[in-house]
Design a protein around this motif. Structure first.
Motif, mmCIF file in Angstrom:
data_model
loop_
_atom_site.group_PDB
_atom_site.id
_atom_site.type_symbol
_atom_site.label_atom_id
_atom_site.label_comp_id
_atom_site.label_asym_id
_atom_site.label_seq_id
_atom_site.Cartn_x
_atom_site.Cartn_y
_atom_site.Cartn_z
ATOM 1 N N GLU A 1 9.231 14.118 -1.567
ATOM 2 C CA GLU A 1 7.869 13.600 -1.682
ATOM 3 C C GLU A 1 7.214 13.466 -0.301
ATOM 4 O OE1 GLU A 1 7.489 10.181 -4.143
ATOM 5 O OE2 GLU A 1 5.349 9.943 -3.642
ATOM 6 N N ALA A 2 7.959 12.936 0.667
ATOM 7 C CA ALA A 2 7.410 12.757 2.021
ATOM 8 C C ALA A 2 7.032 14.113 2.631
ATOM 9 C CB ALA A 2 8.405 12.026 2.906
ATOM 10 N N VAL A 3 7.913 15.082 2.468
ATOM 11 C CA VAL A 3 7.651 16.416 3.019
ATOM 12 C C VAL A 3 6.409 17.030 2.370
ATOM 13 C CG1 VAL A 3 8.545 18.789 3.037
ATOM 14 C CG2 VAL A 3 9.996 16.906 3.804
ATOM 15 N N LYS A 4 6.285 16.803 1.068
ATOM 16 C CA LYS A 4 5.124 17.331 0.346
ATOM 17 C C LYS A 4 3.834 16.700 0.899
ATOM 18 C CE LYS A 4 3.600 17.729 -4.472
ATOM 19 N NZ LYS A 4 3.037 16.459 -4.957
ATOM 20 N N GLY B 1 4.089 16.736 13.137
ATOM 21 C CA GLY B 1 4.307 15.551 12.301
ATOM 22 C C GLY B 1 5.784 15.201 12.303
ATOM 23 N N VAL B 2 6.106 13.893 12.364
ATOM 24 C CA VAL B 2 7.509 13.484 12.320
ATOM 25 C C VAL B 2 7.689 12.359 11.314
ATOM 26 C CG1 VAL B 2 8.353 14.108 14.602
ATOM 27 C CG2 VAL B 2 7.030 12.041 14.331
ATOM 28 N N CYS B 3 8.824 12.382 10.618
ATOM 29 C CA CYS B 3 9.060 11.315 9.648
ATOM 30 C C CYS B 3 10.558 11.119 9.395
ATOM 31 C CB CYS B 3 8.333 11.675 8.348
ATOM 32 S SG CYS B 3 8.473 10.394 7.109
ATOM 33 N N PRO B 4 11.119 9.980 9.860
ATOM 34 C CA PRO B 4 12.473 9.619 9.452
ATOM 35 C C PRO B 4 12.343 8.929 8.099
ATOM 36 C CG PRO B 4 11.676 8.208 11.253
ATOM 37 C CD PRO B 4 10.500 8.965 10.741
ATOM 38 N N ILE C 1 -3.211 9.041 8.529
ATOM 39 C CA ILE C 1 -3.034 9.440 7.129
ATOM 40 C C ILE C 1 -1.561 9.323 6.729
ATOM 41 C CG2 ILE C 1 -3.200 11.361 5.495
ATOM 42 C CD1 ILE C 1 -5.621 12.360 7.108
ATOM 43 N N TYR C 2 -0.663 9.810 7.585
ATOM 44 C CA TYR C 2 0.763 9.743 7.272
ATOM 45 C C TYR C 2 1.218 8.286 7.106
ATOM 46 C CZ TYR C 2 1.656 14.720 8.262
ATOM 47 O OH TYR C 2 1.680 16.087 8.233
ATOM 48 N N LEU C 3 0.767 7.440 8.014
ATOM 49 C CA LEU C 3 1.167 6.033 7.947
ATOM 50 C C LEU C 3 0.728 5.419 6.618
ATOM 51 C CD1 LEU C 3 2.538 3.996 9.972
ATOM 52 C CD2 LEU C 3 0.261 3.038 10.265
ATOM 53 N N LYS C 4 -0.510 5.742 6.232
ATOM 54 C CA LYS C 4 -1.075 5.184 5.011
ATOM 55 C C LYS C 4 -0.358 5.748 3.782
ATOM 56 C CE LYS C 4 -5.651 4.474 3.022
ATOM 57 N NZ LYS C 4 -6.203 5.589 2.249
ATOM 58 N N LYS C 5 -0.254 7.082 3.717
ATOM 59 C CA LYS C 5 0.281 7.703 2.491
ATOM 60 C C LYS C 5 1.803 7.565 2.395
ATOM 61 C CE LYS C 5 -3.616 9.775 1.219
ATOM 62 N NZ LYS C 5 -4.274 10.024 -0.023
ATOM 63 N N ILE C 6 2.510 7.754 3.502
ATOM 64 C CA ILE C 6 3.974 7.790 3.423
ATOM 65 C C ILE C 6 4.575 6.387 3.513
ATOM 66 C CG2 ILE C 6 6.100 8.748 4.411
ATOM 67 C CD1 ILE C 6 4.428 11.110 5.451
ATOM 68 N N ARG C 7 4.057 5.576 4.456
ATOM 69 C CA ARG C 7 4.625 4.230 4.602
ATOM 70 C C ARG C 7 3.989 3.232 3.634
ATOM 71 N NH1 ARG C 7 5.954 0.207 9.692
ATOM 72 N NH2 ARG C 7 4.890 -1.614 8.883
ATOM 73 N N GLU C 8 2.659 3.085 3.740
ATOM 74 C CA GLU C 8 2.015 2.018 2.975
ATOM 75 C C GLU C 8 1.992 2.303 1.468
ATOM 76 O OE1 GLU C 8 1.304 -0.746 4.409
ATOM 77 O OE2 GLU C 8 1.391 -0.135 6.517
#
Ligand SMILES: [Zn+2]
Length: 939
Positions: free
Chosen positions: A844-847, A833-836, A799-806
């Motif tokens: 937005e990413a944190v949300k 969860g991790v996100c650089p 989900i993170y890959l799809k929503k945050i990256r893609e």
């Protein structure tokens, strides 16, 4: 060049030994590889390989990379690689990722690609071979990549942000310095302007036609190879490749791939640079020389050349590391190699890479060069050569022993290197046969002619790169200082090196043997449990997964938890201290020399709750491993020289470690989660003052005093009849008191409730990072919860890959993972969860990170879960054929009575979206603990 002459001398000798031939015989190609070329120029390689069973790897290698870019295309070779996962003729949008996931293939680890200066390689690995349509579909993906990418404008726009964030993520001190000095390091060559990541102003703004132009110009059958390795039918696969790829037309008027030359430099090239985030100084000295042309790699000469070069650099490296242990040595670490000059395949260099002590860059480089000069002036000793040669042959023998069970990736790489750089594909049988004939017939005198040819006597083709930590008040080395130091060393009259070796057995007097007192079988896991006369327990699990491997673990409860506050630093560096010590009568260096040609090791270490000796060996060296285990228990030898050198090295690494934003962030995470508990904080340079060698040795003695408190596990290809007397000799003979048993004390401290730590920091390249953890500290471990946590983590990851990256283009990578730990002092079940991320989009990413875990409590996508189950089953099948897996399963079962294996597959099969939702709600979020650490760049 003259190097050829030496090889010719050695080669003549070789021919006399081996054959009556007058010329260098060609190297035989491995017959197991089916190689061919279609009329349109496409090359293919197909190879049957049965290990792992029912798995296949697919590759497409392109002979082009960033060096083929025009000035307005800088960064687009790599951009194109990303677009291969964003829409093609038969796989629209993200279907390549989704389709391969349905086969249990993970995006990132199994499905991936890389772009470098002169190559672009894509791979789909570990595809199950059970469904023939799946194999055909993977070939179709390769076909789409070869010439069917859609490169649609809106997909390109979505990817710009992702690549910009990849640039940010990779922007480190050394990367920045390397990039800005590239034109100086490659004068008059395109290499100076073709870093694969490219220019961000181009990435952000290029017109789609510019990318399409690169694709159509360079991605062509004559620049491509299809490689398929695994549990397959070779004839069928070859026919399928022909059918799919034959129709691709090769244009008449096509641009040729030119190999970019690297000009020689008459004057020395010297780069001295600095960066505020560089953690330690580093200096490299290089002597450039021509690389072996691709056309000349197919014969025996090339094999010889590789052998004599690797023998001479190995011997030099041994001397350099021995020197590093001397108190007055100005460097901490130095190593020599002869390989590609930086990243150009057309030019090689002999290099010395040196990490100097602070303020001693010039002296450090001079010192390393002096060792090389010493070898040039006096050569190496026969005793040194015997050691490196026997180590070389022994490693070759290890690979040969395990020849039936080599992974597909090894053969995939071999074929890739053959296609791209014409590296020979030699079967392990041929390689062993040839090298066992060649190596003993090449005398040290022949090897001694190599370094004088590689190390130039003048400054032409000389390159020096010195990267430094930028700090106020620092005096940086200058070009003049480097040159004058090198000149001085060249003129010095040196003394020959003396090779100190100890020719004694590891254990002078064998201990009195003990006995195996009783034994029983464990039917469930198929192992034998022995109880010895000293009270020690031994568990034997024989496997045939790897013919060349026996793993050993001796483990006992206690660990750091039994040590007080004063010993926190001692316990954190305990393993480093024992590893730099000697054993028995041998100091660290003597031990290393004594073990040349033997594939066996054993080391004492400590974790929070356990102490352990971990060992590893090939079957024929099992007795040596047992001796090393015995000595780790009874006789660790103090070695001040090696200890001081290790402490100096650690100090240098720690002194500036918080200069990079990444380590500062990691430190903040540990401090926040473990509530500043000193046991769980990363150590810093200041802490080293509290490190006490004698106390560490005393701890080692205390922790290993009672063998009866240990269980010794052996997993792998041992011969029980050989092992049993060794167990009596080296384990049953250890002191043991069965009445004394130790346990650990609880030490963990976790932050509770909702904790948010958001901070800013000054950075050279603005970066933002977020880490989020949700955990439960009450729920006891069950296998089902561990599997649920793993699966839930993978759902969140997708989900993170799809929503945050893609979708949001807010990061290059974003991920999540879940776990439940077995055997800690506090039950712990968590999702992380991790996100650089892109600083402007951090909020937005944190949300998204927060919201998506909440959403999982309501609904989980059934299709996603289906793919994850497929991957879990597949990974489990692979793991269950590894010795390390069984070591883990059996040791946990023995200590805690928990069976992590038997019900694994049935639990995975029973997972449903509802179960995952309920688990996230009732276990993870109901735990009530949420830690969030966010780092942002200071304005
Ligand atoms: Zn990339």
């Amino acid at each position: 060049m003259k190097l050829k002459r030496i090889f010719n001398a050695a080669a003549l000798l070789l021919i006399a030994v081996m054959t009556q031939a007058q010329t260098m015989p060609p190297l035989p190609m491995d017959k197991a590889v089916r190689m061919g070329k279609l009329d349109n120029g496409l090359t293919y390689y197909v190879r049957q390989n049965g290990w792992p069973e029912k798995r296949v790897n697919f590759y497409i290698a392109q002979r082009v990379g960033s060096i083929q870019e025009n000035d307005d295309q800088r960064g687009l070779a790599h951009f194109l690689e990303h677009m291969a996962f964003n829409g093609s003729e038969n796989f629209k949008g993200n279907e390549v990722i989704e389709y391969t996931r349905s086969l249990g293939v993970n995006f990132g680890s199994d499905l991936n690609a890389y772009t470098s200066i002169d190559r672009t390689v894509y791979r789909i690995c570990d595809v199950p071979s059970t469904r023939i349509e799946a194999l055909d579909s993977c070939l179709l993906i390769l076909k789409d990549w070869s010439n069917g990418l859609l490169l649609e404008a809106d997909e390109i726009d979505k990817e710009r942000g992702v690549i910009h964030e990849e640039w940010r993520l990779r922007s480190s001190a050394s990367q920045r310095m390397f990039e800005r000095n590239l034109p100086t390091l490659y004068p008059g060559s395109k290499y100076g302007h073709r870093m694969p990541i490219g220019l961000m102003e181009i990435i952000d703004n290029f017109k789609p036609e510019v990318l399409r132009a690169y694709y159509h110009k360079w991605y062509r059958p004559d620049n491509q190879a299809i490689i398929v390795i695994g549990d397959i039918d070779v004839d069928r696969t070859e026919a399928k490749i022909k059918e799919l790829f034959e129709g691709i037309k090769l244009e008449e008027n096509r641009a040729m791939v030119e190999r970019e030359p690297v000009p020689d430099n008459a004057e020395p090239i010297i780069v001295v640079d600095k960066d505020k985030e560089q953690q330690f100084n580093i200096v490299m000295l290089m002597f450039k020389h021509d690389a072996t042309p691709n056309e000349e790699k197919g014969n025996m000469m090339y094999l010889l050349e590789g052998y004599v070069k690797s023998m001479s650099t190995s011997m030099l490296n041994q001397r350099l590391s021995e020197k590093a242990q001397e108190a007055d040595c100005p460097y901490l670490q130095a190593s020599a190699s002869d390989e590609e000059y930086l990243f150009s395949s057309t030019k090689d260099a002999f290099s010395l890479t040196v990490i100097p002590k602070e303020g001693k860059t010039i002296e450090a480089l001079a010192s390393a060069l002096r060792e090389a000069q010493r070898a040039v002036q006096f050569g190496f000793n026969a005793s040194e050569y015997v050691r490196v040669r026997s180590e070389y042959l022994s490693q070759l023998d290890k690979i040969y022993t395990n020849r039936e069970k080599r992974n597909n990736a090894i053969f995939g790489d071999e074929c890739t290197e053959h296609f791209l750089d014409n590296e020979p594909i030699l079967s392990i049988e041929d390689q062993k046969m040839l090298m066992e004939q060649i190596a003993p017939n090449i005398p040290v005198e022949a090897i001694n002619q190599v370094l004088p040819e590689l190390i130039s006597k003048n400054d032409s083709n000389l390159v020096i790169v010195s990267f430094n930590t930028e700090k106020e008040g620092t005096v940086y080395p200058t070009k003049e200082e480097f040159l004058s130091a090198i000149n001085t060393v060249r003129g010095e009259q040196l003394e020959a090196y003396v090779d100190n070796v100890k020719n004694e057995p590891l254990i002078a007097k064998l201990p009195k043997k003990g006995k195996i007192k009783s034994e029983k079988e464990n039917a469930k896991f198929g192992y034998k449990e022995l109880t010895l006369s000293n009270g020690a327990r031994v568990i034997l699990k024989k496997t045939d997964y790897k013919a060349d491997e026996i793993q050993m673990l001796a483990i006992s409860k206690g660990g750091n938890s039994l040590l007080g506050e004063n010993d926190i630093v001692n316990s954190k560096l305990f393993s480093a201290v024992t590893a730099s010590s000697g054993l028995g009568e041998f100091d660290n260096q003597e031990l290393e020399k004594a073990l040349a040609g033997i594939q066996a090791s054993a080391n004492l270490s400590m974790s929070n709750l356990h102490e352990m000796v971990s060992g590893n060996c090939v079957p024929k060296d099992v007795e040596t491993m047992m001796q090393l285990v015995y000595l780790n228990f009874t006789n660790i030898k103090k070695d001040e020289k090696a200890y001081n050198s290790m402490v100096n090295m650690i100090e240098t690494m720690l002194k500036n470690r918080s200069l990079t934003p990444e380590t500062a962030f990691a430190d903040s995470v540990s401090a926040t989660v473990y509530m500043h508990n000193p046991r769980f904080l990363n150590i810093d340079a200041e802490d080293l003052k509290k490190l006490d060698y004698d106390r560490c040795l005393q701890i080692a003695k205390e922790r290993t005093a009672n063998a009866a408190d240990f269980t010794f596990f052996f997993v792998g290809n041992f011969d029980e009849a050989t092992l049993r007397p060794l167990i009596e000799q080296y384990i049953a003979s250890l002191p043991g008191n069965p009445k004394k048993k130790e346990n650990w004390k609880p030490v963990s401290t976790y932050a509770k409730g909702n904790v948010i730590n958001k901070f800013t920091r000054k950075m050279e390249t603005p970066k933002a990072q977020a880490r989020m953890m949700w955990y439960n500290l009450e729920q006891p471990y069950t296998l089902e919860n561990a599997i649920l946590a793993d699966a839930a983590g993978q759902v969140l990851d997708m989900i993170y890959l799809k929503k945050i990256r893609e979708e949001a283009s807010a990061a290059y990578s974003a991920g999540a993972a879940g776990s439940a730990t077995l055997g800690g002092d506090t039950p712990y079940t968590a999702l992380i969860g991790v996100c650089p991320m892109k600083p402007e989009m951090a909020d937005e990413a944190v949300k998204i990170m927060r919201e998506e875990i909440e959403n999982m409590t309501k609904t989980v996508d059934a299709d996603m879960l289906k793919k994850i189950k497929e991957a879990l089953v597949k990974d489990h099948e692979t793991n269950a054929k590894k010795n390390s897996y069984w070591m883990d399963v059996i040791s946990d079962f023995d200590e805690l009575g928990v069976d992590k294996h038997s019900d694994y597959l049935s639990i995975v099969q029973s997972l449903t979206p509802e179960k995952i939702s309920r688990f996230v709600k009732d276990v993870i979020l109901a735990g009530g603990n949420h830690v969030e650490v966010v780092m942002l760049p200071e304005e």
